[in-house]
Design an enzyme around this catalytic site. Sequence first.
Site, PDB file in Angstrom:
ATOM      1  N   ASP A 261       0.868  -1.176   0.000  1.00 52.55           N
ATOM      2  CA  ASP A 261       0.000   0.000   0.000  1.00 52.55           C
ATOM      3  C   ASP A 261       0.900   1.220   0.000  1.00 52.55           C
ATOM      4  O   ASP A 261       2.092   1.159   0.323  1.00 52.55           O
ATOM      5  CB  ASP A 261      -0.936  -0.017   1.206  1.00 52.55           C
ATOM      6  CG  ASP A 261      -2.226   0.749   0.953  1.00 52.55           C
ATOM      7  OD1 ASP A 261      -2.240   1.598   0.035  1.00 52.55           O
ATOM      8  OD2 ASP A 261      -3.203   0.535   1.676  1.00 52.55           O
ATOM      9  N   TRP A 262       0.325   2.356  -0.338  1.00 55.18           N
ATOM     10  CA  TRP A 262       1.109   3.552  -0.616  1.00 55.18           C
ATOM     11  C   TRP A 262       1.805   4.054   0.655  1.00 55.18           C
ATOM     12  O   TRP A 262       1.162   4.329   1.660  1.00 55.18           O
ATOM     13  CB  TRP A 262       0.216   4.615  -1.223  1.00 55.18           C
ATOM     14  CG  TRP A 262       0.060   4.543  -2.717  1.00 55.18           C
ATOM     15  CD1 TRP A 262       0.209   5.590  -3.590  1.00 55.18           C
ATOM     16  CD2 TRP A 262      -0.267   3.413  -3.540  1.00 55.18           C
ATOM     17  NE1 TRP A 262       0.002   5.160  -4.890  1.00 55.18           N
ATOM     18  CE2 TRP A 262      -0.287   3.835  -4.887  1.00 55.18           C
ATOM     19  CE3 TRP A 262      -0.529   2.058  -3.255  1.00 55.18           C
ATOM     20  CZ2 TRP A 262      -0.563   2.975  -5.943  1.00 55.18           C
ATOM     21  CZ3 TRP A 262      -0.798   1.194  -4.311  1.00 55.18           C
ATOM     22  CH2 TRP A 262      -0.815   1.658  -5.631  1.00 55.18           C
TER      23      TRP A 262
END
Length: 701
Positions: A261-262
């Site tokens: 995930d970012w």
Amino acid sequence: MKTSVKLLLAFATAAATIAPAAAQQVVAWDEAYRQADARIAQLTLDEKISFMRGYSSFFFYGVPEKGMPYIYLSDATQGVHMRDNLSDPTMVRQLERSTAFPCPISLAATFNPSLAYRYAEAVGEECRAGGIEVLLGPGMNIYRNSQNGRNFEYMGEDPLLASAMVAEYVKGMQSTGTVACLKHFICNETEFYRRRSNSIVDERALHELYLPPFKAGIDAGVGYVMTSYNRLNGEWAGQNADLIRRILRGELGFRGCVMSDWSSVNDTEKVVKSGQNVEMPGRKEFFGEVRALLKEGRITEKDIEKMIRPNIATSIAFGLYDREKYVPALLEKFPAHKQTGYDVAAEGIVLLRNNSILPLAEGRKILLTGRFTEQIPRTGGSTSSSAEVLGYDNVTLTAALREVYGDAVRVVEKPSREELAAADVVLLSTGTIDVESFERPFALPKEEEAFIRTAVESNPNTIVLVNSGSGIRMGGWNDKAAAVIYGWYPGQSGFTALADILSGKLSPSGKLPMTIEKEFNDSPAKGTMPAGAEFYNKAPRAYNERLIQLYDIDYKESVLVGYRWYETKGIAPLYPFGFGLSYTTFELSKPRAPKVFPADKPLKVSVTLTNTGDREGAEVVQLYVTENAPTVLRPKKELKGFRKVTLAPGKSAVVEFELDRQALAFWDTQSRGWKVNPGEYTLSLGTSSADIAATLPVSVK
């Protein structure tokens, strides 16, 4: 007249068996990896390092001159997010519009996996029209905590329901050539400073509740998995070798690409060695740290090649490097996509309470008031949220009701008690806007709560319309309302579907995919936020991680989540899992099944469902299993099968289930595998977890 409806349910990992269906996978995995090795051999070291992280916020790196174009990724599960913050917008031709579908928890409320296929197929077609290779969805974390701001993105509290819906979503999405990404792996059930939380989860809960939907998506042929922000038992999920290598790759058999995930990882050496394939979008210091690790001998070029290999192999497997980027002909399917959105909303709307006021006949004076009369209640709340889908041709609640009831609908923003009392019917719109990165209170704001109480006390013909992504506190007014309808986040056409249900054109058939508790303190998630912590509602606060220390979330309820918790603990909820009313009535016959579970084949269970009312409607037959004398903590009962059946008045259908012996299994921590105890079990059939019409004993030798 009776018809027969069969449902095969075999449970390999406490989830519905999903037939292998590598939708639109054009190259088998072994060959894809062989070709990936050949492509990697052509890359320079700098190019290899570049493949280890995102090219920019929403692109995988590529080397077009070597036949490896950049790959475009887009949010979200419920439609195509129209990005206005791409770092290089010239790399794609953005869609001019995208369909706003009802949120995924609304999809789960349909209890109709075939709709999940249609829904995802429509989203996938819009992705293909817009040159989007990877859709960052479906979201599939478990509804453990009603205050979680992202519950709307997920498929509810039950692993079987979530598994069935996710599997069809993946198949529908990937049938279009758009590749799905399962997220967020794993145990990311809170948004409160999500980058600072450590989920403490035991092995049984992990395998019985949280892994099955991912297993179902993987068995359906998904190409990508995204790891989550949280730590799992002390290590960040995105750099957790045990989680990625042993569980995701080993136990679940995933062969595609894993992305973080970012901005969710921080230790470059761990990232490289964990089994992670792409750090997204990639820290500024990443390249320098990789080169330093190489120079110090802590990683090798072979480690880099192993890391990027699944990313390149997945693009090859799904033909992403060798096809036309845009399919503009698919833009002609927008009308069909709009219809799909309407159909999902129509089947997902849940009628919770009705004192016979519904359906609402024409000719009555309707006072419409509340929060969402002119506003489409969208998930995410802003274009910066990954889940925001703006839609087009959006139909407001006011417009939808006036299309049916005409001038009988009068909108009053702040009605007096006298105006409320004078109306034949009051339609009161309420709810929440749930947002990524935020928790929100289970209770509505005090002013909103007081307004609803005033309305139901002033006019006994008040119908409360709730739009939210999860449960809210309703105890102060629920029993006084003439009717209560849960409409979720309905998308662009959802209010049209709601008007059709209010008028009786459609009969409601949605079922709650989660339990709505009376008070949040009844929930096993009541201690999720640290002691003394406060809700926040501003983005700068959400991302300022210095404001809070790392904190633990102890999933101490183990396998008791949702109805499993409330029933086992003897806590009465306001509305149970699987509950939803209709405008007609149904009856279940005494079920039939062998008294002894066959040793070498599935157990066949059958029951007759009859529409005993005077209009067509749909009912969801639900099958639960109980071990009567368990040797470990087990829920009072567990959903092991469901089927939605539509019947004309007076008609019947024989609903047949086939249960594999694995439907009785629990995760044994001693053998680290599934185990079925011999002994006595009870099969329960009904129309919600609390509304059981009949039970059957069955013995296991």
